[in-house]
Motif scaffolding. Structure first.
Motif, mmCIF file in Angstrom:
data_model
loop_
_atom_site.group_PDB
_atom_site.id
_atom_site.type_symbol
_atom_site.label_atom_id
_atom_site.label_comp_id
_atom_site.label_asym_id
_atom_site.label_seq_id
_atom_site.Cartn_x
_atom_site.Cartn_y
_atom_site.Cartn_z
ATOM 1 N N LEU A 77 -2.869 -24.766 55.781
ATOM 2 C CA LEU A 77 -1.606 -24.204 56.249
ATOM 3 C C LEU A 77 -0.509 -24.401 55.209
ATOM 4 O O LEU A 77 0.336 -23.511 54.996
ATOM 5 N N TYR A 78 -0.533 -25.550 54.537
ATOM 6 C CA TYR A 78 0.431 -25.811 53.467
ATOM 7 C C TYR A 78 0.335 -24.743 52.371
ATOM 8 O O TYR A 78 1.346 -24.172 51.950
ATOM 9 N N TRP A 79 -0.886 -24.420 51.946
ATOM 10 C CA TRP A 79 -1.060 -23.441 50.869
ATOM 11 C C TRP A 79 -0.776 -22.014 51.333
ATOM 12 O O TRP A 79 -0.283 -21.191 50.566
ATOM 13 N N ILE A 80 -1.078 -21.721 52.593
ATOM 14 C CA ILE A 80 -0.739 -20.389 53.126
ATOM 15 C C ILE A 80 0.771 -20.182 53.075
ATOM 16 O O ILE A 80 1.269 -19.175 52.556
ATOM 17 N N LEU A 81 1.524 -21.150 53.609
ATOM 18 C CA LEU A 81 2.984 -21.028 53.657
ATOM 19 C C LEU A 81 3.606 -21.101 52.265
ATOM 20 O O LEU A 81 4.568 -20.382 51.967
ATOM 21 N N THR A 82 3.058 -21.958 51.412
ATOM 22 C CA THR A 82 3.589 -22.066 50.051
ATOM 23 C C THR A 82 3.392 -20.761 49.289
ATOM 24 O O THR A 82 4.296 -20.287 48.600
ATOM 25 N N GLY A 83 2.208 -20.167 49.434
ATOM 26 C CA GLY A 83 1.955 -18.880 48.787
ATOM 27 C C GLY A 83 2.907 -17.805 49.282
ATOM 28 O O GLY A 83 3.464 -17.040 48.492
ATOM 29 N N LEU A 84 3.119 -17.763 50.586
ATOM 30 C CA LEU A 84 4.040 -16.773 51.155
ATOM 31 C C LEU A 84 5.456 -16.981 50.631
ATOM 32 O O LEU A 84 6.169 -16.019 50.331
ATOM 33 N N SER A 85 5.875 -18.242 50.529
ATOM 34 C CA SER A 85 7.227 -18.512 50.035
ATOM 35 C C SER A 85 7.370 -18.122 48.568
ATOM 36 O O SER A 85 8.400 -17.560 48.166
ATOM 37 N N ILE A 86 6.335 -18.385 47.769
ATOM 38 C CA ILE A 86 6.379 -18.008 46.346
ATOM 39 C C ILE A 86 6.525 -16.499 46.204
ATOM 40 O O ILE A 86 7.411 -16.010 45.487
ATOM 41 N N PHE A 87 5.667 -15.755 46.908
ATOM 42 C CA PHE A 87 5.684 -14.291 46.764
ATOM 43 C C PHE A 87 6.917 -13.670 47.422
ATOM 44 O O PHE A 87 7.311 -12.563 47.064
ATOM 45 N N ALA A 88 7.532 -14.390 48.372
ATOM 46 C CA ALA A 88 8.778 -13.904 48.969
ATOM 47 C C ALA A 88 9.952 -14.079 48.009
ATOM 48 O O ALA A 88 10.903 -13.294 48.033
ATOM 49 N N MET A 89 9.881 -15.104 47.157
ATOM 50 C CA MET A 89 10.984 -15.385 46.252
ATOM 51 C C MET A 89 10.907 -14.583 44.950
ATOM 52 O O MET A 89 11.919 -14.399 44.263
ATOM 53 N N ILE A 90 9.723 -14.106 44.618
ATOM 54 C CA ILE A 90 9.540 -13.402 43.346
ATOM 55 C C ILE A 90 10.351 -12.109 43.228
ATOM 56 O O ILE A 90 10.897 -11.833 42.155
ATOM 57 N N PRO A 91 10.481 -11.264 44.286
ATOM 58 C CA PRO A 91 11.257 -10.030 44.098
ATOM 59 C C PRO A 91 12.672 -10.252 43.568
ATOM 60 O O PRO A 91 13.141 -9.487 42.719
ATOM 61 N N PHE A 92 13.358 -11.307 44.038
ATOM 62 C CA PHE A 92 14.708 -11.538 43.521
ATOM 63 C C PHE A 92 14.662 -12.051 42.089
ATOM 64 O O PHE A 92 15.500 -11.680 41.258
ATOM 65 N N VAL A 93 13.691 -12.924 41.788
ATOM 66 C CA VAL A 93 13.542 -13.388 40.409
ATOM 67 C C VAL A 93 13.274 -12.188 39.505
ATOM 68 O O VAL A 93 13.798 -12.091 38.393
ATOM 69 N N ARG A 94 12.458 -11.241 40.000
ATOM 70 C CA ARG A 94 12.200 -10.005 39.252
ATOM 71 C C ARG A 94 13.467 -9.192 39.072
ATOM 72 O O ARG A 94 13.692 -8.585 38.021
ATOM 73 N N ALA A 95 14.299 -9.151 40.125
ATOM 74 C CA ALA A 95 15.509 -8.327 40.081
ATOM 75 C C ALA A 95 16.466 -8.793 38.995
ATOM 76 O O ALA A 95 17.191 -7.978 38.417
ATOM 77 N N VAL A 96 16.484 -10.104 38.719
ATOM 78 C CA VAL A 96 17.394 -10.629 37.693
ATOM 79 C C VAL A 96 16.686 -10.821 36.350
ATOM 80 O O VAL A 96 17.304 -11.275 35.384
ATOM 81 N N TYR A 97 15.399 -10.457 36.296
ATOM 82 C CA TYR A 97 14.643 -10.601 35.043
ATOM 83 C C TYR A 97 15.274 -9.728 33.949
ATOM 84 O O TYR A 97 15.580 -8.565 34.163
ATOM 85 N N GLY A 98 15.471 -10.334 32.786
ATOM 86 C CA GLY A 98 16.079 -9.605 31.683
ATOM 87 C C GLY A 98 17.583 -9.749 31.617
ATOM 88 O O GLY A 98 18.208 -9.289 30.659
ATOM 89 N N SER A 99 18.183 -10.390 32.645
ATOM 90 C CA SER A 99 19.634 -10.609 32.638
ATOM 91 C C SER A 99 19.918 -12.088 32.365
ATOM 92 O O SER A 99 19.008 -12.926 32.357
ATOM 93 N N VAL A 100 21.198 -12.405 32.168
ATOM 94 C CA VAL A 100 21.569 -13.799 31.899
ATOM 95 C C VAL A 100 21.344 -14.683 33.121
ATOM 96 O O VAL A 100 21.275 -15.908 33.007
ATOM 97 N N ALA A 101 21.208 -14.055 34.310
ATOM 98 C CA ALA A 101 21.008 -14.832 35.542
ATOM 99 C C ALA A 101 19.556 -15.253 35.734
ATOM 100 O O ALA A 101 19.271 -16.089 36.597
ATOM 101 N N PHE A 102 18.631 -14.698 34.932
ATOM 102 C CA PHE A 102 17.205 -14.953 35.166
ATOM 103 C C PHE A 102 16.863 -16.441 35.055
ATOM 104 O O PHE A 102 16.285 -17.012 35.977
#
Length: 199
Positions: A77-102
């Motif tokens: 359950l720890y790895w299921i939730l951790t994986g979901l949290s990682i992939f949920a956070m990636i879109p915003f990290v992607r959105a700022v990729y290439g900018s000074v905020a990355f």
């Protein structure tokens, strides 16, 4: 039945590896697609993260499924939730990729994961220690505030030249950050949980 009796009750190991893979795969595809662009750049990165999670689950299955099924279920359950949290956070990290905020947001993301692991026993005690269960009311309140803030951010960004998916990316990022704090207590051993009940 007391909490300790419930913890020590015999259980079977739940083999949810296939379910976990397909659930995470759905999130991998979304995390690689949102925001639009560079899908084939981010897909291998996300699949590599998923491969690590699956490899870890297989190792845990071999180690704990027969000897300590409850421990395996908790870690799964720890790895299921951790994986979901990682992939949920990636879109915003992607959105700022290439900018000074990355880099600042990447550091913040890593810090959130480290902080959640440092606080995992404190979080777990709120759920299992009878003397601290009153603090549970803070969790739904925090989630409600997060949802309201996320909706306000999404609405505000609609009136700016920002990418149309930036608001939803920020909102999902916040939910992912909340989820990782919920996930880490499942990595604690049964013996330590029993100690936390009495502390």
């Amino acid at each position: 039945m007391t909490l300790k009796e419930e913890i020590n009750r015999p259980v079977k190991a739940d083999n949810l590896i296939v379910f976990t893979f397909f659930l995470h795969l759905l999130f991998v595809l979304v995390a690689s697609s949102v925001p639009e662009g560079q899908f084939f750049f981010w897909l291998p990165i996300n699949l590599t993260l998923e491969a690590f999670i699956m490899f870890r689950l297989l190792l845990l299955w071999r180690r704990y499924s027969k000897s300590e099924p409850r421990r395996y279920n908790s870690l799964q359950l720890y790895w299921i939730l951790t994986g979901l949290s990682i992939f949920a956070m990636i879109p915003f990290v992607r959105a700022v990729y290439g900018s000074v905020a990355f880099w600042p947001f990447l550091v913040v993301t890593v810090f959130l994961f480290l902080l959640s692991h440092l606080w995992k026993e404190r979080i777990a005690s709120v759920f299992v220690n009878p003397g601290k269960t009153k603090q549970l009311v803070k969790w739904p309140k925090a989630l409600a505030v997060m949802i309201i803030v996320g909706i306000v951010i999404m609405a505000a960004l609609r009136f700016t030249p920002a990418h149309p998916n930036l608001g939803i990316s920020i909102f999902i990022y916040m939910i992912g950050g909340f989820m990782v704090f919920f996930a880490t207590p499942f990595s604690i051993s049964k013996e330590r949980i029993e100690e936390l009940i009495d502390e």
